[in-house]
Design a protein around this motif. Structure first.
Motif, PDB file in Angstrom:
ATOM      1  N   ILE A   1      -6.683  11.843  -1.828  1.00 16.02           N
ATOM      2  CA  ILE A   1      -6.895  11.026  -0.636  1.00 16.02           C
ATOM      3  C   ILE A   1      -8.342  11.117  -0.165  1.00 16.02           C
ATOM      4  CG2 ILE A   1      -6.302  10.788   1.805  1.00 16.02           C
ATOM      5  CD1 ILE A   1      -3.450  11.419   1.078  1.00 16.02           C
ATOM      6  N   GLU A   2      -8.925  12.306  -0.187  1.00 19.54           N
ATOM      7  CA  GLU A   2     -10.321  12.456   0.227  1.00 19.54           C
ATOM      8  C   GLU A   2     -11.246  11.679  -0.705  1.00 19.54           C
ATOM      9  OE1 GLU A   2     -11.028  16.641   0.444  1.00 19.54           O
ATOM     10  OE2 GLU A   2      -9.918  16.868   2.318  1.00 19.54           O
TER      11      GLU A   2
ATOM     12  N   SER B   1       3.555   3.948  -8.027  1.00 15.08           N
ATOM     13  CA  SER B   1       4.081   2.668  -7.576  1.00 15.08           C
ATOM     14  C   SER B   1       4.601   1.902  -8.785  1.00 15.08           C
ATOM     15  CB  SER B   1       2.999   1.859  -6.876  1.00 15.08           C
ATOM     16  OG  SER B   1       3.495   0.600  -6.515  1.00 15.08           O
TER      17      SER B   1
ATOM     18  N   GLY C   1       0.798  -1.214   0.000  1.00 13.79           N
ATOM     19  CA  GLY C   1       0.000   0.000   0.000  1.00 13.79           C
ATOM     20  C   GLY C   1       0.828   1.260   0.000  1.00 13.79           C
ATOM     21  N   ARG C   2       0.424   2.186  -0.827  1.00 14.04           N
ATOM     22  CA  ARG C   2       1.013   3.512  -0.857  1.00 14.04           C
ATOM     23  C   ARG C   2      -0.133   4.502  -0.886  1.00 14.04           C
ATOM     24  NH1 ARG C   2       4.460   0.426  -3.740  1.00 14.04           N
ATOM     25  NH2 ARG C   2       6.660   0.632  -3.298  1.00 14.04           N
ATOM     26  N   LEU C   3       0.206   5.740  -0.667  1.00 13.82           N
ATOM     27  CA  LEU C   3      -0.817   6.762  -0.769  1.00 13.82           C
ATOM     28  C   LEU C   3      -1.284   6.854  -2.214  1.00 13.82           C
ATOM     29  CD1 LEU C   3       0.737   9.500   1.514  1.00 13.82           C
ATOM     30  CD2 LEU C   3      -1.150   7.978   2.040  1.00 13.82           C
ATOM     31  N   PRO C   4      -2.553   7.189  -2.445  1.00 11.02           N
ATOM     32  CA  PRO C   4      -3.096   7.137  -3.806  1.00 11.02           C
ATOM     33  C   PRO C   4      -2.405   8.062  -4.803  1.00 11.02           C
ATOM     34  CG  PRO C   4      -4.862   7.352  -2.198  1.00 11.02           C
ATOM     35  CD  PRO C   4      -3.578   7.481  -1.455  1.00 11.02           C
TER      36      PRO C   4
ATOM     37  N   SER D   1     -10.427   8.943  -2.384  1.00 10.52           N
ATOM     38  CA  SER D   1     -10.247   7.506  -2.136  1.00 10.52           C
ATOM     39  C   SER D   1     -10.905   7.071  -0.834  1.00 10.52           C
ATOM     40  CB  SER D   1      -8.764   7.157  -2.110  1.00 10.52           C
ATOM     41  OG  SER D   1      -8.140   7.724  -0.972  1.00 10.52           O
ATOM     42  N   LEU D   2     -11.018   7.998   0.141  1.00 15.99           N
ATOM     43  CA  LEU D   2     -11.698   7.670   1.397  1.00 15.99           C
ATOM     44  C   LEU D   2     -13.204   7.852   1.326  1.00 15.99           C
ATOM     45  CD1 LEU D   2      -9.211   9.274   3.947  1.00 15.99           C
ATOM     46  CD2 LEU D   2      -9.516   6.854   3.426  1.00 15.99           C
TER      47      LEU D   2
ATOM     48  N   PRO E   1      -2.796  16.254  -3.809  1.00 15.00           N
ATOM     49  CA  PRO E   1      -2.710  15.117  -2.891  1.00 15.00           C
ATOM     50  C   PRO E   1      -3.878  15.020  -1.915  1.00 15.00           C
ATOM     51  CG  PRO E   1      -0.605  16.246  -3.013  1.00 15.00           C
ATOM     52  CD  PRO E   1      -1.589  17.059  -3.784  1.00 15.00           C
ATOM     53  N   HIS E   2      -4.313  16.146  -1.362  1.00 19.13           N
ATOM     54  CA  HIS E   2      -5.409  16.103  -0.387  1.00 19.13           C
ATOM     55  C   HIS E   2      -6.724  15.686  -1.055  1.00 19.13           C
ATOM     56  CE1 HIS E   2      -2.979  17.712   2.831  1.00 19.13           C
ATOM     57  NE2 HIS E   2      -2.530  18.656   2.005  1.00 19.13           N
TER      58      HIS E   2
ATOM     59  N   LEU F   1       0.851   8.781  -4.877  1.00 16.88           N
ATOM     60  CA  LEU F   1       2.240   8.402  -5.103  1.00 16.88           C
ATOM     61  C   LEU F   1       2.311   7.292  -6.145  1.00 16.88           C
ATOM     62  CD1 LEU F   1       3.680   8.322  -1.490  1.00 16.88           C
ATOM     63  CD2 LEU F   1       4.030  10.068  -3.224  1.00 16.88           C
TER      64      LEU F   1
END
Length: 142
Positions: free
Chosen positions: A135-136, A98, A91-94, A138-139, A131-132, A96
């Motif tokens: 992540i929001e 891979s 897992g990595r932050l969405p 994806s959550l 980035p924010h 970033l």
């Protein structure tokens, strides 16, 4: 005589999503109404080798694991399958990128050079998300 290996004959898979494709009066799909992408699953494979090429890596993996099971027993393919499963769940932050290098090394695909290695690089991507916000999303907060 069977050695417990998977069959080499390709079984074509038809992906029927339950979508009813509109047909014209002659009984063929109408691409002007349903679109070209909607008529493709009903047509099936164009060439007999298309199904084999589509599932080449999966068939090769099944064959290798079956031979390994026959030679070394059940523990070896279970260990390799577990390692591949864990490598694919890194897992990595969405936001970033891979490279999935560990999974490629375990599957042996790090040796192959394909179109995705040259034309699908992150530095050629024209869109860069905040980035924010990524992540929001994806959550499920956005």
């Amino acid at each position: 005589m069977s050695f417990g290996l998977p069959p080499l004959k390709v079984k074509p898979e038809h992906d029927d999503n339950g979508v009813k494709i509109q047909e014209n009066t002659f009984g063929i799909p109408d691409p002007m109404i349903a679109g070209l992408g909607a008529t493709r699953p009903k047509l099936g494979f164009v060439h007999p080798l298309e199904a084999s090429e589509k599932n080449y890596h999966l068939n090769e993996e099944k064959l290798n694991l079956a031979m390994l099971r026959n030679v070394q027993g059940l523990h070896a393919p279970m260990k390799i399958t577990m390692e591949r499963k864990f490598a694919s769940k890194v897992g990595r932050l969405p936001f970033l990128p891979s490279s999935n290098l560990q999974h490629d090394v375990l599957t042996g695909r790090y040796i192959d050079i394909g179109f995705e290695d040259i034309l699908n690089t992150r530095d050629l991507c024209e869109t860069a998300g905040q980035p924010h916000a990524v992540i929001e999303r994806s959550l499920g907060l956005l």
